[in-house]
Motif scaffolding. Structure first.
Motif, mmCIF file in Angstrom:
data_model
loop_
_atom_site.group_PDB
_atom_site.id
_atom_site.type_symbol
_atom_site.label_atom_id
_atom_site.label_comp_id
_atom_site.label_asym_id
_atom_site.label_seq_id
_atom_site.Cartn_x
_atom_site.Cartn_y
_atom_site.Cartn_z
ATOM 1 N N SER A 4 0.724 -1.037 -0.029
ATOM 2 C CA SER A 4 -0.081 -0.053 0.005
ATOM 3 C C SER A 4 0.946 1.160 -0.064
ATOM 4 N N HIS A 7 2.445 1.760 -3.433
ATOM 5 C CA HIS A 7 1.410 2.288 -4.313
ATOM 6 C C HIS A 7 1.108 3.842 -4.076
ATOM 7 N N ARG A 8 1.081 4.285 -2.654
ATOM 8 C CA ARG A 8 1.015 5.579 -2.453
ATOM 9 C C ARG A 8 2.213 6.380 -3.043
ATOM 10 N N GLN A 11 1.985 6.522 -6.791
ATOM 11 C CA GLN A 11 0.871 7.480 -7.078
ATOM 12 C C GLN A 11 1.307 9.121 -6.975
ATOM 13 N N TYR A 64 -5.855 9.077 -7.784
ATOM 14 C CA TYR A 64 -6.485 9.029 -6.472
ATOM 15 C C TYR A 64 -7.230 7.834 -6.349
ATOM 16 N N HIS A 65 -8.284 7.934 -7.281
ATOM 17 C CA HIS A 65 -9.603 6.928 -7.256
ATOM 18 C C HIS A 65 -9.344 5.520 -7.783
ATOM 19 N N GLY A 67 -6.217 4.585 -8.826
ATOM 20 C CA GLY A 67 -4.847 3.939 -8.415
ATOM 21 C C GLY A 67 -3.487 4.390 -9.359
ATOM 22 N N PRO A 189 -9.600 3.637 -1.539
ATOM 23 C CA PRO A 189 -8.358 3.326 -2.122
ATOM 24 C C PRO A 189 -8.248 1.721 -2.233
ATOM 25 N N TRP A 192 -8.718 0.232 -5.652
ATOM 26 C CA TRP A 192 -7.470 0.323 -6.458
ATOM 27 C C TRP A 192 -7.229 -0.708 -7.425
ATOM 28 N N LEU A 194 -4.501 -2.852 -8.873
ATOM 29 C CA LEU A 194 -2.977 -2.865 -8.587
ATOM 30 C C LEU A 194 -2.035 -3.322 -9.702
#
Length: 198
Positions: A4, A7-8, A11, A64-65, A67, A189, A192, A194
């Motif tokens: 997570s 991925h942030r 992003q 954001y939404h 991913g 999130p 998302w 992936l």
């Protein structure tokens, strides 16, 4: 770093890159102001600003939404969209190319949504949003190519096409947000994509 957290991080990197690219395109458009002459040039300048601001908001919304894109091959689509958008500001006095590039960016956005929709991870409202938004991209592509064909066949109406592009883009944004619920906030999130094989 957790998945997570990774991925942030991706992003944020992709959002920063999109912001930088579109910011440079807006800067490039502004630097051409001394060379603009007539209502047609100013129309394409205004249309470029509207398109770039909309793409900046939309791209960050998707990041954001939906991913970040974490697959290198899919990242090529994102890079293609960014290259087209940054080159758009160089076409203020080349209306046919302006419409073709705009249409190309909508086409790549449609491809991005189509590839993402193959992921089973998307469900419910988020999936419905992506399906509806992909049709908006088709509409943008078709209208852009109609603009290119019209400009090529009947160039004497360039001012009409330029300011028509401004009005249509603003109208699209208004209708999408006020009446069709696009750019709604609040998806989780956890939904998302992936970009992993399913």
């Amino acid at each position: 770093m957790s998945q997570s957290g990774l991925h942030r991080h991706i992003q944020n990197q992709q959002s920063n890159l999109m912001t930088l690219g579109i910011g440079l395109a807006l800067f490039r458009a502004v630097t051409q102001i001394p060379d603009l002459s007539g209502v047609t040039d100013w129309g394409f300048f205004a249309a470029t600003v509207v398109v770039l601001v909309h793409w900046h908001y939309g791209a960050n919304y998707v990041l954001y939404h939906v991913g970040p894109t974490s697959d290198p091959l899919r990242t090529l689509w994102d890079a293609g969209m960014l290259v087209m958008l940054t080159s758009l500001a160089n076409q203020l006095q080349s209306p046919v190319a302006w419409f073709i590039i705009t249409g190309g960016s909508y086409f790549l956005a449609w491809v991005k949504y189509s590839l993402a929709l193959r992921q089973k991870r998307y469900q419910g409202e988020l999936r419905d949003y992506m399906v509806r938004k992909s049709w908006v991209e088709v509409g943008g592509f078709v209208l852009s190519w109609i603009g290119a064909a019209s400009q090529w066949l009947l160039p004497q109406f360039g001012a009409l096409y330029a300011w028509g592009a401004v009005v249509i883009n603003i109208a699209f944004i208004y209708v999408m947000t006020r009446h069709f619920g696009f750019y709604k906030m609040g998806w989780n999130p956890d939904e998302w994509d992936l970009d992993q094989p399913t």
